[in-house]
Design a protein around this motif. Structure first.
Motif, PDB file in Angstrom:
ATOM      1  N   GLN A   1       0.835  -1.197   0.000  1.00 53.67           N
ATOM      2  CA  GLN A   1       0.000   0.000   0.000  1.00 53.67           C
ATOM      3  C   GLN A   1       0.869   1.246   0.000  1.00 53.67           C
ATOM      4  N   CYS A   2       0.436   2.240  -0.768  1.00 50.84           N
ATOM      5  CA  CYS A   2       0.981   3.591  -0.678  1.00 50.84           C
ATOM      6  C   CYS A   2      -0.175   4.506  -0.300  1.00 50.84           C
ATOM      7  N   THR A   3       0.091   5.464   0.565  1.00 50.64           N
ATOM      8  CA  THR A   3      -0.930   6.416   1.000  1.00 50.64           C
ATOM      9  C   THR A   3      -0.419   7.828   0.773  1.00 50.64           C
ATOM     10  N   TYR A   4      -1.267   8.647   0.194  1.00 54.21           N
ATOM     11  CA  TYR A   4      -0.983  10.062  -0.024  1.00 54.21           C
ATOM     12  C   TYR A   4      -1.947  10.871   0.843  1.00 54.21           C
ATOM     13  N   VAL A   5      -1.422  11.813   1.614  1.00 50.35           N
ATOM     14  CA  VAL A   5      -2.265  12.673   2.443  1.00 50.35           C
ATOM     15  C   VAL A   5      -2.730  13.837   1.570  1.00 50.35           C
ATOM     16  N   ALA A   6      -3.991  13.771   1.132  1.00 52.21           N
ATOM     17  CA  ALA A   6      -4.544  14.792   0.245  1.00 52.21           C
ATOM     18  C   ALA A   6      -5.003  16.028   1.023  1.00 52.21           C
ATOM     19  N   GLU A   7      -5.411  15.810   2.266  1.00 48.68           N
ATOM     20  CA  GLU A   7      -5.896  16.901   3.112  1.00 48.68           C
ATOM     21  C   GLU A   7      -5.823  16.448   4.563  1.00 48.68           C
ATOM     22  N   GLY A   8      -5.537  17.380   5.471  1.00 45.68           N
ATOM     23  CA  GLY A   8      -5.567  17.076   6.896  1.00 45.68           C
ATOM     24  C   GLY A   8      -4.216  16.718   7.486  1.00 45.68           C
ATOM     25  N   GLU A   9      -4.282  16.185   8.708  1.00 43.97           N
ATOM     26  CA  GLU A   9      -3.081  15.777   9.443  1.00 43.97           C
ATOM     27  C   GLU A   9      -3.413  14.506  10.225  1.00 43.97           C
ATOM     28  N   PHE A  10      -2.482  13.550  10.244  1.00 37.47           N
ATOM     29  CA  PHE A  10      -2.714  12.237  10.823  1.00 37.47           C
ATOM     30  C   PHE A  10      -1.496  11.774  11.610  1.00 37.47           C
ATOM     31  N   GLU A  11      -1.744  11.042  12.686  1.00 40.34           N
ATOM     32  CA  GLU A  11      -0.683  10.331  13.376  1.00 40.34           C
ATOM     33  C   GLU A  11      -0.816   8.862  12.993  1.00 40.34           C
ATOM     34  N   PHE A  12       0.190   8.352  12.301  1.00 40.18           N
ATOM     35  CA  PHE A  12       0.197   6.951  11.874  1.00 40.18           C
ATOM     36  C   PHE A  12       1.061   6.118  12.793  1.00 40.18           C
TER      37      PHE A  12
END
Length: 110
Positions: free
Chosen positions: A52-63
């Motif tokens: 999997q690849c994930t792109y953050v399009a909007e917002g903020e996340f703690e992974f």
């Protein structure tokens, strides 16, 4: 398989607890998905055999990725190897664009 998938033609499925998903373009080898999060929503820890690849399009996340935590924001991207445990907490409302190989058949079952 559709070559062009228009966002307005795809239903945003409510997964509950502030998370919703749109399955976009895909074939048997590849799938693109939008995952929308309200602030405070949680993407539960999980793993799967797909890369999997994930792109953050909007917002903020703690992974959480394996045993490490990382804060990502708009424009950042992440690679998840097969079977690695991962999840997130949405710190600022937004959405992610996930790409899976092979495609997630479980996302097509209703």
């Amino acid at each position: 398989m559709k070559v062009v998938v228009k966002s307005e033609d795809v239903k945003l499925d409510d997964l509950g607890k502030g998370v919703s998903r749109k399955v976009l373009s895909h074939n048997s080898n590849l799938m693109m998905v939008e995952v929308h999060f309200e602030e405070g929503a949680v993407g539960e820890l999980h793993s799967h055999y797909h890369e999997q690849c994930t792109y953050v399009a909007e917002g903020e996340f703690e992974f959480t990725i394996g045993d490490k935590k990382q804060i990502v924001k708009k424009g950042d991207s992440i690679y998840f190897e097969s079977n690695i445990k991962h999840g997130n907490i949405c710190l600022k409302k937004g959405y992610l664009v996930d790409v899976f190989t092979p495609m997630r058949e479980d996302f097509l079952k209703k």
